[in-house]
Design a protein around this motif. Structure first.
Motif, mmCIF file in Angstrom:
data_model
loop_
_atom_site.group_PDB
_atom_site.id
_atom_site.type_symbol
_atom_site.label_atom_id
_atom_site.label_comp_id
_atom_site.label_asym_id
_atom_site.label_seq_id
_atom_site.Cartn_x
_atom_site.Cartn_y
_atom_site.Cartn_z
ATOM 1 N N SER A 78 1.353 -1.109 -0.039
ATOM 2 C CA SER A 78 -0.067 0.070 -0.036
ATOM 3 C C SER A 78 0.796 1.391 -0.220
ATOM 4 N N GLN A 79 2.055 1.277 1.241
ATOM 5 C CA GLN A 79 2.284 2.326 0.778
ATOM 6 C C GLN A 79 4.128 2.344 -0.059
ATOM 7 N N LEU A 80 3.697 1.617 -0.862
ATOM 8 C CA LEU A 80 4.728 2.179 -2.258
ATOM 9 C C LEU A 80 3.841 2.519 -3.819
ATOM 10 N N LYS A 81 2.595 2.063 -3.432
ATOM 11 C CA LYS A 81 1.531 2.796 -4.395
ATOM 12 C C LYS A 81 1.567 4.552 -3.857
ATOM 13 N N LEU A 82 1.333 4.685 -2.555
ATOM 14 C CA LEU A 82 1.006 6.256 -1.630
ATOM 15 C C LEU A 82 2.415 6.728 -1.968
ATOM 16 N N THR A 83 3.593 6.047 -2.020
ATOM 17 C CA THR A 83 4.750 7.220 -1.807
ATOM 18 C C THR A 83 5.215 7.150 -3.750
ATOM 19 N N ASP A 142 18.841 -5.944 8.873
ATOM 20 C CA ASP A 142 19.500 -6.449 7.955
ATOM 21 C C ASP A 142 19.326 -6.761 5.975
ATOM 22 N N PHE A 143 17.969 -7.022 6.330
ATOM 23 C CA PHE A 143 16.829 -7.573 5.234
ATOM 24 C C PHE A 143 16.951 -5.785 4.593
ATOM 25 N N VAL A 144 17.142 -4.660 5.659
ATOM 26 C CA VAL A 144 16.349 -3.707 4.144
ATOM 27 C C VAL A 144 18.039 -2.855 3.853
ATOM 28 N N GLU A 145 18.832 -2.960 4.922
ATOM 29 C CA GLU A 145 20.468 -2.364 4.613
ATOM 30 C C GLU A 145 21.167 -3.762 3.153
ATOM 31 N N MET A 146 20.324 -4.715 4.048
ATOM 32 C CA MET A 146 21.394 -5.792 2.250
ATOM 33 C C MET A 146 20.292 -5.098 1.102
ATOM 34 N N TYR A 147 18.992 -4.990 1.061
ATOM 35 C CA TYR A 147 18.263 -4.597 -0.100
ATOM 36 C C TYR A 147 18.777 -3.085 -0.665
ATOM 37 N N LYS A 148 19.290 -2.385 0.137
ATOM 38 C CA LYS A 148 19.954 -0.786 -0.219
ATOM 39 C C LYS A 148 21.062 -1.213 -0.805
ATOM 40 N N LYS A 166 11.939 4.657 0.778
ATOM 41 C CA LYS A 166 11.875 4.880 2.159
ATOM 42 C C LYS A 166 10.634 4.061 2.949
ATOM 43 N N VAL A 167 9.954 3.395 1.547
ATOM 44 C CA VAL A 167 9.160 2.367 2.261
ATOM 45 C C VAL A 167 9.393 1.279 2.968
ATOM 46 N N LEU A 168 11.148 0.726 2.617
ATOM 47 C CA LEU A 168 11.518 -0.041 3.274
ATOM 48 C C LEU A 168 12.078 0.382 5.099
ATOM 49 N N GLU A 169 12.321 1.586 4.792
ATOM 50 C CA GLU A 169 13.117 2.796 6.401
ATOM 51 C C GLU A 169 11.786 2.101 7.575
ATOM 52 N N ASN A 170 10.815 2.552 6.445
ATOM 53 C CA ASN A 170 9.292 2.740 7.435
ATOM 54 C C ASN A 170 9.106 1.433 8.307
ATOM 55 N N PHE A 171 9.387 0.458 7.095
ATOM 56 C CA PHE A 171 9.148 -1.467 7.808
ATOM 57 C C PHE A 171 9.961 -1.218 8.696
ATOM 58 N N LYS A 172 11.354 -0.690 8.569
ATOM 59 C CA LYS A 172 12.828 -0.765 9.525
ATOM 60 C C LYS A 172 12.074 -0.618 10.803
ATOM 61 N N LYS A 173 11.426 0.901 10.667
ATOM 62 C CA LYS A 173 10.727 1.342 11.467
ATOM 63 C C LYS A 173 9.745 1.405 12.820
ATOM 64 N N ARG A 174 8.589 -0.277 12.511
ATOM 65 C CA ARG A 174 7.899 -0.838 12.578
ATOM 66 C C ARG A 174 8.493 -1.827 13.206
ATOM 67 N N LYS A 175 9.098 -2.395 13.019
ATOM 68 C CA LYS A 175 9.555 -3.538 13.165
ATOM 69 C C LYS A 175 11.428 -3.603 13.455
ATOM 70 N N PRO A 176 12.073 -3.226 14.301
ATOM 71 C CA PRO A 176 13.191 -2.625 14.321
ATOM 72 C C PRO A 176 14.265 -4.136 15.000
ATOM 73 N N ILE A 177 13.749 -4.519 14.524
ATOM 74 C CA ILE A 177 14.202 -6.170 14.779
ATOM 75 C C ILE A 177 16.283 -6.166 14.043
#
Length: 243
Positions: free
Chosen positions: A112-117, A139-145, A123-134
């Motif tokens: 949903s956020q990908l469509k909105l942004t 590591d997944f977000v940083e690997m993707y970037k 940006k969307v994956l960074e939001n995901f990291k903030k919601r689930k800061p484990i």
């Protein structure tokens, strides 16, 4: 329904808080005046239960996230980009997990956020990291970037990441099995003073009568209570191992 469940949960915690406070008050001081501390007991019980639930949900999400990485790795290996891969993963994991599960909620939120942004993936994956800061999500977000910037083998990296999470889950379960017995033993040992006090009150009340009269007896009982709580806290902390 949610409000009703929430109220029942609060009433249940309050009931246990009253039982605990009343029992401690009578057993240690032969008085019910300390029942006035029930709100404090309720507060600590609420925190303990919330922490237990958060820990349980965190472990459950790690297992779900592992399956997410495996599925996403398979989608990327066939040449899908992020949105297509997520849509494919949404369909495949939808057969394994319910719609209100943590991972399905997160996947739908990301889509949903990908469509909105305007499909701003970072940006969307960074939001995901903030919601689930484990650690695994970070590591997944940083690997993707990193892979997107350098053109690395993201599918291979995801597969390795999923394998690492699976190994961590296995090790965590082994540690839980090892520490479970020690945790039970510690709780039994920690509860022995309480059991002993109950037996003395039943079978030899005159023997411990001095503990219920005078300031010195009150101080000893209070000190015993503090040390027992401290012992239980230390047992839980020592046997609470996370990787």
């Amino acid at each position: 329904m949610k409000g009703k469940k929430f109220d029942q949960k609060k009433i249940s915690i309050l009931f246990y808080a009253i039982i605990i406070t009343t029992s401690i008050s009578y057993l240690l001081y032969k008085s019910f005046i300390f029942v006035l501390l029930t709100p404090l007991t309720y507060h600590f019980l609420n925190i303990a239960i919330r922490n237990m639930n958060e820990k349980r949900l965190k472990k459950k999400f790690k297992n779900e996230f592992k399956d997410f990485l495996y599925a996403l790795s398979g989608s990327f290996s066939t040449g899908r980009h992020l949105v297509e891969a997520l849509q494919e993963v949404n369909e495949s994991l939808g057969k394994m997990y319910s719609k209100d599960s943590q991972i399905m909620t997160e996947i739908n939120t990301i889509l949903s956020q990908l469509k909105l942004t305007g499909y701003d993936e970072i940006k969307v994956l960074e939001n995901f990291k903030k919601r689930k800061p484990i650690e695994d999500v970070v590591d997944f977000v940083e690997m993707y970037k990193s892979c997107r910037d350098t053109g690395g083998d993201f599918a291979g990296v995801l597969s390795k990441g999923a394998n690492m999470i699976a190994e961590k889950i296995t090790i965590d379960r082994e540690i839980e099995a090892i520490t479970y017995q020690k945790k039970i033993e510690g709780r039994v040992i920690g509860s022995m003073p309480v059991v002993l006090l109950v037996f003395l009150n039943i079978f030899s009340p005159d023997y411990i009568l001095p503990l219920y009269s005078g300031i010195s007896g009150r101080i000893i009982m209070t000190l015993a209570l503090v040390l027992t709580i401290f012992a239980f806290a230390m047992i839980e902390r020592i046997t609470n191992i996370e990787i």
